[in-house]
Design a protein around this motif. Structure first.
Motif, mmCIF file in Angstrom:
data_model
loop_
_atom_site.group_PDB
_atom_site.id
_atom_site.type_symbol
_atom_site.label_atom_id
_atom_site.label_comp_id
_atom_site.label_asym_id
_atom_site.label_seq_id
_atom_site.Cartn_x
_atom_site.Cartn_y
_atom_site.Cartn_z
ATOM 1 N N THR A 46 61.244 27.321 74.563
ATOM 2 C CA THR A 46 59.936 26.704 74.709
ATOM 3 C C THR A 46 60.051 25.194 74.556
ATOM 4 N N ALA A 47 59.509 24.452 75.509
ATOM 5 C CA ALA A 47 59.559 22.995 75.448
ATOM 6 C C ALA A 47 58.598 22.485 74.372
ATOM 7 N N ARG A 48 59.068 21.551 73.560
ATOM 8 C CA ARG A 48 58.232 20.998 72.500
ATOM 9 C C ARG A 48 57.366 19.874 73.052
ATOM 10 N N ALA A 49 56.151 19.792 72.546
ATOM 11 C CA ALA A 49 55.220 18.760 73.008
ATOM 12 C C ALA A 49 55.329 17.513 72.135
ATOM 13 N N ALA A 50 55.045 16.360 72.721
ATOM 14 C CA ALA A 50 54.968 15.109 71.970
ATOM 15 C C ALA A 50 53.498 14.750 71.758
ATOM 16 N N ARG A 51 53.219 14.075 70.668
ATOM 17 C CA ARG A 51 51.839 13.668 70.395
ATOM 18 C C ARG A 51 51.468 12.481 71.277
ATOM 19 N N GLU A 52 50.424 12.645 72.018
ATOM 20 C CA GLU A 52 49.945 11.571 72.871
ATOM 21 C C GLU A 52 48.836 10.798 72.161
ATOM 22 N N ARG A 53 48.246 9.896 72.869
ATOM 23 C CA ARG A 53 47.277 8.986 72.249
ATOM 24 C C ARG A 53 46.123 9.726 71.584
ATOM 25 N N GLY A 54 45.685 10.801 72.204
ATOM 26 C CA GLY A 54 44.563 11.546 71.643
ATOM 27 C C GLY A 54 44.948 12.454 70.492
ATOM 28 N N ASP A 55 46.268 12.619 70.233
ATOM 29 C CA ASP A 55 46.724 13.520 69.172
ATOM 30 C C ASP A 55 47.119 12.800 67.889
ATOM 31 N N VAL A 56 47.204 11.480 67.927
ATOM 32 C CA VAL A 56 47.657 10.721 66.771
ATOM 33 C C VAL A 56 46.500 10.528 65.791
ATOM 34 N N ALA A 57 46.776 10.748 64.497
ATOM 35 C CA ALA A 57 45.737 10.629 63.459
ATOM 36 C C ALA A 57 45.609 9.171 63.040
ATOM 37 N N ARG A 58 44.886 8.395 63.841
ATOM 38 C CA ARG A 58 44.619 7.004 63.510
ATOM 39 C C ARG A 58 43.173 6.683 63.866
ATOM 40 N N SER A 59 42.678 5.635 63.271
ATOM 41 C CA SER A 59 41.297 5.237 63.526
ATOM 42 C C SER A 59 41.125 4.793 64.978
ATOM 43 N N GLY A 60 39.972 5.109 65.518
ATOM 44 C CA GLY A 60 39.671 4.672 66.876
ATOM 45 C C GLY A 60 38.894 3.373 66.915
ATOM 46 N N LYS A 61 38.755 2.770 65.761
ATOM 47 C CA LYS A 61 38.008 1.521 65.692
ATOM 48 C C LYS A 61 38.782 0.387 66.338
ATOM 49 N N LYS A 62 38.082 -0.439 67.077
ATOM 50 C CA LYS A 62 38.718 -1.609 67.676
ATOM 51 C C LYS A 62 39.111 -2.571 66.558
ATOM 52 N N PHE A 63 40.413 -2.908 66.499
ATOM 53 C CA PHE A 63 40.905 -3.613 65.316
ATOM 54 C C PHE A 63 40.838 -5.131 65.432
ATOM 55 N N GLY A 64 40.488 -5.647 66.571
ATOM 56 C CA GLY A 64 40.414 -7.109 66.704
ATOM 57 C C GLY A 64 39.369 -7.505 67.731
ATOM 58 N N ARG A 65 39.118 -8.798 67.782
ATOM 59 C CA ARG A 65 38.151 -9.283 68.755
ATOM 60 C C ARG A 65 38.696 -9.158 70.172
ATOM 61 N N GLN A 66 37.814 -9.083 71.117
ATOM 62 C CA GLN A 66 38.226 -8.985 72.513
ATOM 63 C C GLN A 66 38.917 -10.267 72.957
ATOM 64 N N LYS A 67 38.420 -11.403 72.495
ATOM 65 C CA LYS A 67 38.984 -12.689 72.920
ATOM 66 C C LYS A 67 39.148 -13.592 71.706
ATOM 67 N N GLY A 68 40.072 -14.521 71.811
ATOM 68 C CA GLY A 68 40.232 -15.533 70.777
ATOM 69 C C GLY A 68 41.228 -15.174 69.701
ATOM 70 N N GLY A 69 41.821 -13.988 69.750
ATOM 71 C CA GLY A 69 42.770 -13.618 68.704
ATOM 72 C C GLY A 69 44.201 -14.017 69.014
ATOM 73 N N GLY A 70 44.461 -14.438 70.219
ATOM 74 C CA GLY A 70 45.816 -14.830 70.595
ATOM 75 C C GLY A 70 46.729 -13.661 70.894
ATOM 76 N N THR A 71 46.172 -12.462 70.956
ATOM 77 C CA THR A 71 46.979 -11.275 71.264
ATOM 78 C C THR A 71 46.332 -10.520 72.411
ATOM 79 N N ALA A 72 47.003 -9.439 72.810
ATOM 80 C CA ALA A 72 46.449 -8.608 73.887
ATOM 81 C C ALA A 72 45.164 -7.933 73.423
ATOM 82 N N ARG A 73 44.322 -7.548 74.366
ATOM 83 C CA ARG A 73 43.020 -6.975 74.042
ATOM 84 C C ARG A 73 43.153 -5.452 73.884
ATOM 85 N N HIS A 74 43.610 -4.990 72.703
ATOM 86 C CA HIS A 74 43.787 -3.566 72.443
ATOM 87 C C HIS A 74 42.512 -2.959 71.885
#
Length: 208
Positions: A46-74
């Motif tokens: 049986t092939a083992r599955a990897a945890r994708e973005r929807g399976d990871v136990a992390r907050s879904g809150k946007k962690f930074g501003r959309q603009k002005g942070g000097g980083t990518a817009r995650h």
């Protein structure tokens, strides 16, 4: 169907009558193909599955501003670019557990045995007793019998210990008890070798 019974010394030891319902069938490529494909699929784990973005136990809150942070817009930390984030396009669960009708499996084994018997690639031996279990002595005996490049030897309930020890270092010689007889291994080898005990067990297996 009558077949001559031989000993490991390549001398005749009478004849044995093979059941035509097992060794006298006309092989069909489609049946053999279905059984071999089923066997090979059953071997896969049986092939083992990897945890994708929807399976990871992390907050879904946007962690930074959309603009002005000097980083990518995650949007959140579950993105694959972050350590601990979900894997992008990871493997999914795949369970290789095909089914095949028992009648088809039984018919395939009978046809595999028949193909060896009708093709002249079947050798019937009285017993597999090897003196002192010596590989050198067995190699000389097999040369007289004409086992070919690859031979599958099937014995009764258990493979005779002396033969198993003597053949363990011989390339191209594989041994199985009668319970382990299968279509893939029979077709893969050039020669099929059965003992009297193996024939009795196989016929009892099909008739039971």
């Amino acid at each position: 169907m009558k077949v001559q019974v031989q000993t490991l010394d390549a001398t005749g030891n009478g004849d044995i009558e093979l059941n035509d319902a097992i060794f006298g069938l006309e092989p069909r490529a489609d049946i053999l193909h279905r059984v071999v494909t089923w066997q090979l699929e059953k071997r896969r784990g049986t092939a083992r599955a990897a945890r994708e973005r929807g399976d990871v136990a992390r907050s879904g809150k946007k962690f930074g501003r959309q603009k002005g942070g000097g980083t990518a817009r995650h949007g959140d930390r579950r993105a694959p670019v972050f350590i601990g984030g979900g894997k992008a396009h990871g493997p999914r669960v795949r369970d290789f557990n095909p089914s095949l009708n028992k009648k088809i499996r039984t018919l395939g084994l009978k046809m595999a045995l028949s193909s060896k018997a009708q093709g002249g690639s079947l050798i019937v031996l009285d017993t597999l007793d090897v003196a002192e279990g010596k590989t050198k002595a067995l190699a000389a005996q097999l040369g007289k019998l004409g086992f070919g490049a690859k031979a599958l030897v099937i014995d009764g309930d258990q493979v005779t210990n002396s033969f198993a020890l003597a053949s363990s270092n011989l390339k191209g010689v594989n041994v199985l008890p009668a319970i382990g007889a299968n279509v893939y291994d029979i077709l893969k080898h050039d020669t099929l070798v059965l003992t009297r005990a193996a024939i009795e067990k196989l016929e009892a297996r099909f008739n039971g």
